[in-house]
Enzyme design. Structure first.
Site, PDB file in Angstrom:
ATOM      1  CG  HIS A 224      -2.058   0.942   1.085  1.00  0.00           C
ATOM      2  ND1 HIS A 224      -1.970   2.278   1.379  1.00  0.00           N
ATOM      3  CD2 HIS A 224      -3.317   0.737   0.640  1.00  0.00           C
ATOM      4  CE1 HIS A 224      -3.128   2.845   1.124  1.00  0.00           C
ATOM      5  NE2 HIS A 224      -3.969   1.933   0.674  1.00  0.00           N
TER       6      HIS A 224
ATOM      7  CG  ASP B 197      -8.516  -4.475  -2.660  1.00  0.00           C
ATOM      8  OD1 ASP B 197      -9.735  -4.344  -2.521  1.00  0.00           O
ATOM      9  OD2 ASP B 197      -7.772  -3.568  -3.046  1.00  0.00           O
TER      10      ASP B 197
HETATM   11  N1  CMC Z   1       4.139  -7.580  -4.832  1.00  0.00           N
HETATM   12  C1  CMC Z   1       5.484  -7.536  -5.027  1.00  0.00           C
HETATM   13  N2  CMC Z   1       6.229  -6.438  -4.856  1.00  0.00           N
HETATM   14  C2  CMC Z   1       5.591  -5.321  -4.480  1.00  0.00           C
HETATM   15  C3  CMC Z   1       4.213  -5.273  -4.261  1.00  0.00           C
HETATM   16  C4  CMC Z   1       3.471  -6.467  -4.446  1.00  0.00           C
HETATM   17  N3  CMC Z   1       2.149  -6.499  -4.247  1.00  0.00           N
HETATM   18  N4  CMC Z   1       3.836  -4.031  -3.906  1.00  0.00           N
HETATM   19  C5  CMC Z   1       4.954  -3.300  -3.913  1.00  0.00           C
HETATM   20  N5  CMC Z   1       6.034  -4.071  -4.244  1.00  0.00           N
HETATM   21  C6  CMC Z   1       7.443  -3.664  -4.292  1.00  0.00           C
HETATM   22  C7  CMC Z   1       7.722  -2.826  -5.527  1.00  0.00           C
HETATM   23  O1  CMC Z   1       8.115  -3.623  -6.616  1.00  0.00           O
HETATM   24  C8  CMC Z   1       8.839  -1.936  -5.020  1.00  0.00           C
HETATM   25  O2  CMC Z   1      10.024  -2.694  -4.994  1.00  0.00           O
HETATM   26  P1  CMC Z   1      11.462  -2.002  -5.319  1.00  0.00           P
HETATM   27  O3  CMC Z   1      11.626  -0.986  -4.233  1.00  0.00           O
HETATM   28  O4  CMC Z   1      12.414  -3.122  -5.278  1.00  0.00           O
HETATM   29  O5  CMC Z   1      11.299  -1.386  -6.674  1.00  0.00           O
HETATM   30  C9  CMC Z   1       8.451  -1.680  -3.562  1.00  0.00           C
HETATM   31  O6  CMC Z   1       7.666  -2.799  -3.172  1.00  0.00           O
HETATM   32  C10 CMC Z   1       7.625  -0.402  -3.353  1.00  0.00           C
HETATM   33  O7  CMC Z   1       6.471  -0.489  -4.180  1.00  0.00           O
HETATM   34  P2  CMC Z   1       5.902   0.696  -5.065  1.00  0.00           P
HETATM   35  O8  CMC Z   1       5.320   0.134  -6.317  1.00  0.00           O
HETATM   36  O9  CMC Z   1       6.933   1.768  -5.209  1.00  0.00           O
HETATM   37  O10 CMC Z   1       4.772   1.214  -4.111  1.00  0.00           O
HETATM   38  P3  CMC Z   1       3.534   2.093  -4.507  1.00  0.00           P
HETATM   39  O11 CMC Z   1       3.173   2.855  -3.298  1.00  0.00           O
HETATM   40  O12 CMC Z   1       3.801   2.870  -5.748  1.00  0.00           O
HETATM   41  O13 CMC Z   1       2.389   1.024  -4.875  1.00  0.00           O
HETATM   42  C11 CMC Z   1       0.570  -0.460  -4.653  1.00  0.00           C
HETATM   43  C12 CMC Z   1       1.397   0.646  -3.985  1.00  0.00           C
HETATM   44  C13 CMC Z   1      -0.654  -0.751  -3.807  1.00  0.00           C
HETATM   45  C14 CMC Z   1       0.090   0.018  -6.033  1.00  0.00           C
HETATM   46  C15 CMC Z   1       1.435  -1.729  -4.798  1.00  0.00           C
HETATM   47  O14 CMC Z   1       1.828  -2.181  -3.527  1.00  0.00           O
HETATM   48  C16 CMC Z   1       0.729  -2.845  -5.558  1.00  0.00           C
HETATM   49  O15 CMC Z   1       0.741  -2.854  -6.797  1.00  0.00           O
HETATM   50  N6  CMC Z   1       0.067  -3.814  -4.839  1.00  0.00           N
HETATM   51  C17 CMC Z   1      -0.685  -4.862  -5.497  1.00  0.00           C
HETATM   52  C18 CMC Z   1      -2.035  -4.337  -5.918  1.00  0.00           C
HETATM   53  C19 CMC Z   1      -2.971  -4.130  -4.746  1.00  0.00           C
HETATM   54  O16 CMC Z   1      -3.118  -4.983  -3.882  1.00  0.00           O
HETATM   55  N7  CMC Z   1      -3.665  -2.980  -4.745  1.00  0.00           N
HETATM   56  C20 CMC Z   1      -4.640  -2.627  -3.741  1.00  0.00           C
HETATM   57  C21 CMC Z   1      -4.198  -1.469  -2.902  1.00  0.00           C
HETATM   58  S1  CMC Z   1      -5.199  -1.211  -1.423  1.00  0.00           S
HETATM   59  C22 CMC Z   1      -6.802  -0.905  -1.925  1.00  0.00           C
HETATM   60  C23 CMC Z   1      -6.985   0.124  -2.979  1.00  0.00           C
HETATM   61  O17 CMC Z   1      -6.254   1.103  -3.070  1.00  0.00           O
HETATM   62  O18 CMC Z   1      -7.911  -0.034  -3.737  1.00  0.00           O
END
Ligand code: CMC
Length: 442
Positions: free
Chosen positions: A318, A376
């Protein structure tokens, strides 16, 4: 809250001074403090004072507005609506009360709640011609596609509540959207089945009514189980609002130009649909089905950790929570409750999800990045248990989040500091160059 102008005379006590190392010029910016949460540097006058913008893709360090609705402490895993903890609301409140709280800022009295509930209930019917509108879609259309189109079209059906300068019309539009969203959602589902649309029933509460419109047919009543209705009501509470997330920011940005509220909420639905946001609940269930058995978890964890692979563990991570998402904890609790009440002793998907969670939370990749289950991760398992089809998961999120969008939209319209949202950019394209006529291009 202090908001002294920058750069004039003595800097305000709490301020930040930046120094341009190239020119040696110093500029001071006021620091603002909200009720809770980190302080913010007020950079509104940055460009005027320095000829520079900030660069912050994804708004990871940018507060886009002042808000009094929802507060999240991502480090501590705290979520408050109008100051009330989500755990307390989930335990003691119901969705109608939470809607009132989000919209009006206070918990209602008995009389206020009755009046509000009555009003929402009596706005659940939709314009009869919406039948025809829905009929225009292909039968295999994803219900979220139908939601985007139909909710946007509401502005054509309810033109008498599109004057955003009129507080009364704004409230009518807000009530209409909260009330009609379950009807539209259920009809999108009915359309995909080829079943007749079911009309709302005023003797049912919000969650019961949704279940009735989803599962009853003209040939047979659907007996709404109080256990399922209560579980659904709790799920609605847990999704009702979540600060300035992607879809809410989309609603605010769309609304900042003065667009009508129905169009703005349709924009929010479009943003919610993505798998990184609300679409994750559908993606989680698809992922669990694909994993299939605990002995394949390792394979999927490895894929999620592989920087060269696009796969992510859905329902994990998140932007704001660097701790357990409090909604995920409550969802997991609800999951057990619902399965117990329904007499389901063995739910392979829940067992798989628990094992996946356990393995991920012991893996240094997830631990170091502070990736925890989000809302989720468990919601799909409950939806499945109560009979909601997978394609409707994100739609249900949209139904619940409508009140949050609407409350945030109203707050934005009433904000004296509100301006059209217009970010700038770091341009890296060509500088100006001369046009080459077609015949001379090689
Ligand atoms: N699986 C694997 N790696 C992950 C994941 C994941 N679910 N989420 C983040 N990471 C890694 C990402 O690759 C990055 O690694 P590195 O630093 O080595 O590049 C690090 O963690 C930080 O992630 P980020 O993408 O920079 O974080 P963000 O704040 O931009 O993204 C997020 C947040 C929710 C989009 C992401 O965690 C994600 O795609 N999660 C899976 C989708 C999900 O469950 N979404 C629902 C969110 S909660 C409810 C809602 O908002 O609707």
């Amino acid at each position: 809250m202090s908001s002294d102008p920058i750069g004039n005379g003595t800097p305000p006590e709490d301020s930040v001074t930046i120094v341009n190392n190239a020119s040696g010029r110093q500029v001071t910016f006021p620091v603002l403090q909200g009720t809770c949460g980190p302080k913010v540097i007020d950079v509104r006058k940055l460009y005027g004072a320095t000829d520079m913008f900030t660069y912050d893709p994804g708004f990871t360090a940018t507060g886009s507005c002042e808000s009094r609705i929802t507060f999240i402490d991502g480090e501590a895993g705290i979520l408050l609506h109008r100051g009330y903890a989500i755990e307390e609301l989930a335990a003691h409140s119901d969705f109608m009360e939470v809607c009132y709280l989000l919209l009006y800022g206070e918990l209602p009295t008995i009389e206020e709640k009755d009046r509000f509930t009555h009003s929402i209930t009596h706005h659940t019917m939709v314009h009869e011609q919406l039948h025809k509108f829905i009929d225009g879609f292909r039968r295999d259309a994803h219900p979220m596609a139908i939601m985007c189109g139909v909710v946007g079209a509401l502005s054509a059906f309810y033109h008498d509540s599109t004057d955003i300068g009129d507080p009364y019309q704004r409230m009518v539009a807000s009530y209409r959207m909260i009330a009609k969203m379950p009807t539209i959602a259920a009809w999108a589902f009915k359309y995909s089945l080829g079943q007749p649309f079911m009309y709302p029933r005023n003797n049912l509460n919000y969650a019961e009514n949704f279940l009735h419109m989803m599962f009853a047919t003209p040939a047979e009543d659907y007996e709404v189980s109080p256990v399922i209705a209560k579980a659904l009501d709790r799920i609605l509470i847990l999704h009702a609002d979540h600060e300035q997330n992607a879809s809410t920011s989309t609603v605010r940005l769309a609304g900042s130009s003065g667009a009508n509220p129905f169009a703005c909420i349709a924009a929010g639905i479009a943003s919610l649909w993505g798998p990184a946001h609300g679409g994750a609940n559908e993606a989680v269930l698809n992922m669990l089905n694909e994993i299939g058995s605990p002995n394949r978890i390792g394979e999927f964890i490895d894929k999620a950790k592989d920087a060269d692979h696009p796969f992510r563990l859905m329902g994990f991570g998140h932007r704001v929570y660097k701790n357990f998402d409090p909604r995920a904890r409550l969802m997991r609790e609800s999951c057990y409750e619902v399965l117990r009440e329904l007499g389901i002793e063995h739910e392979p998907l829940l067992e798989l999800a628990l094992e996946l969670e356990r393995i991920a939370l012991e893996d240094s990749y997830f631990v170091d990045r502070r990736l925890y289950p989000n809302v989720d991760f468990y919601s799909g398992i409950i939806f499945k248990a109560i009979g909601i089809p997978v394609s409707m998961f994100t739609v249900l999120f949209a139904v619940a989040r409508t009140v949050g969008w609407v409350a945030q939209w109203n707050e934005m319209v009433e904000d004296p500091n509100q301006k059209i949202g217009r970010p700038r950019q770091l341009y890296t394209g060509y500088a100006q160059r001369g046009f080459v006529p077609l015949a001379e291009r090689g």
